[in-house]
Design a protein around this motif. Sequence first.
Motif, PDB file in Angstrom:
ATOM      1  N   ALA A 210       0.845  -1.184   0.000  1.00  0.00           N
ATOM      2  CA  ALA A 210       0.000   0.000   0.000  1.00  0.00           C
ATOM      3  C   ALA A 210       0.887   1.242   0.000  1.00  0.00           C
ATOM      4  CB  ALA A 210      -0.925  -0.014   1.216  1.00  0.00           C
ATOM      5  N   THR A 211       0.251   2.420   0.008  1.00  0.00           N
ATOM      6  CA  THR A 211       1.021   3.658  -0.057  1.00  0.00           C
ATOM      7  C   THR A 211       2.027   3.745   1.085  1.00  0.00           C
ATOM      8  OG1 THR A 211       0.845   6.064  -0.181  1.00  0.00           O
ATOM      9  CG2 THR A 211      -0.725   4.950   1.235  1.00  0.00           C
ATOM     10  N   ALA A 212       3.237   4.247   0.772  1.00  0.00           N
ATOM     11  CA  ALA A 212       4.303   4.292   1.771  1.00  0.00           C
ATOM     12  C   ALA A 212       4.090   5.430   2.755  1.00  0.00           C
ATOM     13  CB  ALA A 212       5.655   4.437   1.086  1.00  0.00           C
ATOM     14  N   PHE A 219      -2.776   4.634  -4.248  1.00  0.00           N
ATOM     15  CA  PHE A 219      -2.231   3.381  -3.725  1.00  0.00           C
ATOM     16  C   PHE A 219      -2.832   3.011  -2.371  1.00  0.00           C
ATOM     17  CE2 PHE A 219       0.775   4.832  -6.817  1.00  0.00           C
ATOM     18  CZ  PHE A 219       1.305   3.689  -7.395  1.00  0.00           C
ATOM     19  N   LEU A 220      -3.805   3.761  -1.899  1.00  0.00           N
ATOM     20  CA  LEU A 220      -4.500   3.375  -0.671  1.00  0.00           C
ATOM     21  C   LEU A 220      -5.236   2.064  -0.903  1.00  0.00           C
ATOM     22  CD1 LEU A 220      -5.918   6.866   0.329  1.00  0.00           C
ATOM     23  CD2 LEU A 220      -4.044   5.648   1.449  1.00  0.00           C
ATOM     24  N   ILE A 221      -5.418   1.292   0.139  1.00  0.00           N
ATOM     25  CA  ILE A 221      -5.972  -0.055  -0.015  1.00  0.00           C
ATOM     26  C   ILE A 221      -7.346  -0.039  -0.672  1.00  0.00           C
ATOM     27  CG2 ILE A 221      -6.870  -2.041   1.271  1.00  0.00           C
ATOM     28  CD1 ILE A 221      -4.491  -1.740   3.165  1.00  0.00           C
ATOM     29  N   ASP A 222      -8.229   0.866  -0.245  1.00  0.00           N
ATOM     30  CA  ASP A 222      -9.561   0.855  -0.833  1.00  0.00           C
ATOM     31  C   ASP A 222      -9.534   1.187  -2.318  1.00  0.00           C
ATOM     32  OD1 ASP A 222      -8.831   3.480  -0.366  1.00  0.00           O
ATOM     33  OD2 ASP A 222     -10.822   4.130   0.254  1.00  0.00           O
ATOM     34  N   VAL A 223      -8.550   2.018  -2.721  1.00  0.00           N
ATOM     35  CA  VAL A 223      -8.427   2.354  -4.142  1.00  0.00           C
ATOM     36  C   VAL A 223      -7.822   1.177  -4.915  1.00  0.00           C
ATOM     37  CG1 VAL A 223      -7.487   3.987  -5.814  1.00  0.00           C
ATOM     38  CG2 VAL A 223      -8.188   4.789  -3.549  1.00  0.00           C
ATOM     39  N   LEU A 224      -6.857   0.488  -4.309  1.00  0.00           N
ATOM     40  CA  LEU A 224      -6.307  -0.707  -4.946  1.00  0.00           C
ATOM     41  C   LEU A 224      -7.402  -1.750  -5.162  1.00  0.00           C
ATOM     42  CD1 LEU A 224      -2.925  -1.209  -3.016  1.00  0.00           C
ATOM     43  CD2 LEU A 224      -3.281  -0.082  -5.220  1.00  0.00           C
ATOM     44  N   VAL A 225      -8.282  -1.886  -4.190  1.00  0.00           N
ATOM     45  CA  VAL A 225      -9.392  -2.832  -4.325  1.00  0.00           C
ATOM     46  C   VAL A 225     -10.313  -2.410  -5.457  1.00  0.00           C
ATOM     47  CG1 VAL A 225     -11.434  -3.779  -3.184  1.00  0.00           C
ATOM     48  CG2 VAL A 225      -9.272  -3.605  -1.929  1.00  0.00           C
ATOM     49  N   SER A 247      -2.665 -12.481  -0.006  1.00  0.00           N
ATOM     50  CA  SER A 247      -2.682 -13.203   1.269  1.00  0.00           C
ATOM     51  C   SER A 247      -2.754 -12.249   2.443  1.00  0.00           C
ATOM     52  CB  SER A 247      -1.433 -14.081   1.401  1.00  0.00           C
ATOM     53  OG  SER A 247      -0.255 -13.286   1.413  1.00  0.00           O
ATOM     54  N   ALA A 248      -2.242 -11.026   2.266  1.00  0.00           N
ATOM     55  CA  ALA A 248      -2.214 -10.049   3.356  1.00  0.00           C
ATOM     56  C   ALA A 248      -1.934  -8.672   2.775  1.00  0.00           C
ATOM     57  CB  ALA A 248      -1.151 -10.413   4.382  1.00  0.00           C
ATOM     58  N   TRP A 249      -2.322  -7.647   3.527  1.00  0.00           N
ATOM     59  CA  TRP A 249      -1.950  -6.278   3.178  1.00  0.00           C
ATOM     60  C   TRP A 249      -0.575  -5.969   3.761  1.00  0.00           C
ATOM     61  CZ3 TRP A 249      -5.146  -5.187  -0.429  1.00  0.00           C
ATOM     62  CH2 TRP A 249      -6.492  -5.544  -0.342  1.00  0.00           C
ATOM     63  N   ASN A 250       0.185  -5.152   3.049  1.00  0.00           N
ATOM     64  CA  ASN A 250       1.574  -4.867   3.410  1.00  0.00           C
ATOM     65  C   ASN A 250       1.743  -3.350   3.511  1.00  0.00           C
ATOM     66  OD1 ASN A 250       4.432  -4.218   2.957  1.00  0.00           O
ATOM     67  ND2 ASN A 250       4.710  -6.381   2.462  1.00  0.00           N
ATOM     68  N   GLN A 251       1.709  -2.836   4.729  1.00  0.00           N
ATOM     69  CA  GLN A 251       1.781  -1.390   4.959  1.00  0.00           C
ATOM     70  C   GLN A 251       3.136  -1.005   5.523  1.00  0.00           C
ATOM     71  OE1 GLN A 251      -0.808   1.069   4.302  1.00  0.00           O
ATOM     72  NE2 GLN A 251       1.150   2.125   4.430  1.00  0.00           N
ATOM     73  N   GLY A 288      -9.000  -0.183  10.502  1.00  0.00           N
ATOM     74  CA  GLY A 288     -10.352  -0.538  10.902  1.00  0.00           C
ATOM     75  C   GLY A 288     -11.259  -0.757   9.714  1.00  0.00           C
ATOM     76  N   ASP A 289     -11.198   0.146   8.738  1.00  0.00           N
ATOM     77  CA  ASP A 289     -12.054   0.017   7.557  1.00  0.00           C
ATOM     78  C   ASP A 289     -11.682  -1.211   6.732  1.00  0.00           C
ATOM     79  OD1 ASP A 289     -13.300   2.358   8.309  1.00  0.00           O
ATOM     80  OD2 ASP A 289     -12.205   3.625   6.889  1.00  0.00           O
ATOM     81  N   THR A 290     -10.372  -1.434   6.570  1.00  0.00           N
ATOM     82  CA  THR A 290      -9.914  -2.554   5.748  1.00  0.00           C
ATOM     83  C   THR A 290     -10.304  -3.893   6.357  1.00  0.00           C
ATOM     84  OG1 THR A 290      -8.035  -1.260   4.912  1.00  0.00           O
ATOM     85  CG2 THR A 290      -7.880  -3.652   4.736  1.00  0.00           C
ATOM     86  N   LEU A 291     -10.115  -4.032   7.671  1.00  0.00           N
ATOM     87  CA  LEU A 291     -10.466  -5.294   8.317  1.00  0.00           C
ATOM     88  C   LEU A 291     -11.974  -5.509   8.371  1.00  0.00           C
ATOM     89  CD1 LEU A 291      -7.837  -5.380  11.210  1.00  0.00           C
ATOM     90  CD2 LEU A 291      -7.793  -6.608   9.034  1.00  0.00           C
ATOM     91  N   LYS A 292     -12.727  -4.432   8.401  1.00  0.00           N
ATOM     92  CA  LYS A 292     -14.181  -4.553   8.345  1.00  0.00           C
ATOM     93  C   LYS A 292     -14.631  -5.028   6.970  1.00  0.00           C
ATOM     94  CE  LYS A 292     -18.461  -1.887   8.844  1.00  0.00           C
ATOM     95  NZ  LYS A 292     -19.048  -0.542   9.131  1.00  0.00           N
ATOM     96  N   ASP A 293     -14.022  -4.462   5.926  1.00  0.00           N
ATOM     97  CA  ASP A 293     -14.410  -4.815   4.561  1.00  0.00           C
ATOM     98  C   ASP A 293     -13.834  -6.156   4.122  1.00  0.00           C
ATOM     99  OD1 ASP A 293     -15.734  -2.392   4.408  1.00  0.00           O
ATOM    100  OD2 ASP A 293     -14.091  -1.366   3.373  1.00  0.00           O
ATOM    101  N   HIS A 294     -12.663  -6.519   4.658  1.00  0.00           N
ATOM    102  CA  HIS A 294     -11.979  -7.744   4.231  1.00  0.00           C
ATOM    103  C   HIS A 294     -11.464  -8.483   5.467  1.00  0.00           C
ATOM    104  CE1 HIS A 294     -12.157  -5.792   0.323  1.00  0.00           C
ATOM    105  NE2 HIS A 294     -11.555  -4.754   0.851  1.00  0.00           N
ATOM    106  N   PRO A 295     -12.364  -9.021   6.273  1.00  0.00           N
ATOM    107  CA  PRO A 295     -11.964  -9.606   7.560  1.00  0.00           C
ATOM    108  C   PRO A 295     -11.045 -10.810   7.453  1.00  0.00           C
ATOM    109  CG  PRO A 295     -14.260 -10.125   7.049  1.00  0.00           C
ATOM    110  CD  PRO A 295     -13.813  -9.119   6.034  1.00  0.00           C
ATOM    111  N   ASP A 296     -10.987 -11.450   6.292  1.00  0.00           N
ATOM    112  CA  ASP A 296     -10.160 -12.648   6.144  1.00  0.00           C
ATOM    113  C   ASP A 296      -8.753 -12.339   5.639  1.00  0.00           C
ATOM    114  OD1 ASP A 296     -12.280 -14.251   6.965  1.00  0.00           O
ATOM    115  OD2 ASP A 296     -13.075 -14.404   4.924  1.00  0.00           O
ATOM    116  N   ILE A 297      -8.452 -11.058   5.399  1.00  0.00           N
ATOM    117  CA  ILE A 297      -7.119 -10.689   4.905  1.00  0.00           C
ATOM    118  C   ILE A 297      -6.405  -9.905   6.001  1.00  0.00           C
ATOM    119  CG2 ILE A 297      -5.816  -9.467   3.127  1.00  0.00           C
ATOM    120  CD1 ILE A 297      -8.158  -9.806   1.241  1.00  0.00           C
TER     121      ILE A 297
END
Length: 520
Positions: A210-212, A219-225, A247-251, A288-297
């Motif tokens: 994701a964005t550095a 490059f924010l996660i929601d935009v990448l999605v 498999s996972a987000w990398n921040q 919080g938003d990412t885990l809510k939208d994609h709880p398995d990642i």
Amino acid sequence: VSISPSARSSGAKGISNVVSPSYTGFGIEPSNVFSFTGFEQPNEFSLTLMRNLANYSGAPGWLRLGGNTGDYFLYDPNFQEFRMDTNKNPTGQGNIPTDLYYIGPAYFKAIERFLEDTPITVGLNLAYNFVDWQQRITDMAQAAVDGLSNTKLVSFEIGNEPDLYGQNGFRKPSYGGPDYVQEWLDRANVVYNKVLAPGGFPKAFFEPAATASTIGTSFLIDVLVENGILQPNQSSSAVGSTDGFVSAWNQHDYFYFISVSPMELTMDYLAKFTSTETQFKHWSQEIGDTLKDHPDIPYHLREMASVGPVGQVGISDTFAATIWTLNFFLYSATLNIASVQMHMTDNSFASPWQPMSHPEKATEPHVRPSYYAFAAFTQLLGHCNGTTQIAPVSVNDAPSGYGEYLRAYGVYSANQLTAIVVLNSKLALASDPSPPSIDIQLSFPDNPGRPAYLSYLTAAGADTQSSADTNWNGFIFSDVDGTLIPADPPVGSTPNRDAVVGTDSTLSVSLRDSEAVIVS
């Protein structure tokens, strides 16, 4: 001061998920791997320091082998030496060419010196973009699959901080998230089909970066999605499919980055816990938003440090950074970050130890005070036997001037309150003959008469820079071989001691400025 956590995790507000024993790990810059593993001979100093932490927590910490130099590396199976080789005629694009260095099989042989089953994330070069990129990236991926058997390869990171590719010359200035998503999917597809699938590895084996640091980019996660990073392959329209490559987000994040962060960096600014909470506000919302939208990642913080890129002498290498580090592990766990890798280079004052002699820094191998935060946190994880959950706890009636410097956490094992952690980061310098202390009343609900032990993380002062003057629970770590040595706490610090919770289920403790205590 009073601190009253819930007796059970079910009643603890903001309780984390179960925290992995491998939570506290390290990110090693690829160009510095041999500095930490050793060259022809193993670096026993580094290996001992890593083994200490695994012995505490019950499992090796997660290692990420990635960073800027990962996008300058190509793999050469014929290069057998325990070092990286410089390409004398690089042709790769970029301010620093994407084919500047070569590594060979010895790179992975060196990594294999780490502890058995150490979870490893390996960075792959996305920046290299010549016609033979498919062969180059699969060569590196195959070498990792074939070369890592003692340690445990668990994921590939494709590219490092691609939101900076436009400014560092790897891509055109207009390079954005949609371009990155397409290139990322192309490479994941090739590596999966040519390397992972034949080896029996799962498809979801890749971490998009994701964005550095440039918040508000594509490059924010929601935009990448939105641009399809979760698609099973580049031709699918099934956004969000569980059959994808992720498999996972990398921040990545740094509390402070020299020449980027706008405010003045002082020891006191680092010491204020509110500084970290403010700096991390955006990321905490994204998590919080990412885990809510994609709880398995899961969401990993793969590159972090008090100060980037290579720390700041007099701040990153002090005990003030130790208190900051311990608090950050606790704080980040309550956000449900899956693991944190503190970034290490052999020339960084933020690295928990100096792995080898460094002429530019005029320094020899030694343990830095921040390593003691790793020791305290991993011992806490081990105490909970793989069931650790952590929750923030309010600090009531803090003395005037202490609100920004006091934090507390309840630690739970199998639903029961098992420890309380209190941190006091208000600066007390080693030169202070009588540093202030505060008295704290801790509540252990429903546990009158319970035996307790007070383990202190302490030093001669916030400005302490030596391992010999730092102490965790009655031990120091040797600058010679990294082993634990029993030692009395520095003069002026609070002694470790046994205690008993009173009949009213409370326990009174004393905590000096620039000190932390774990009551278990």
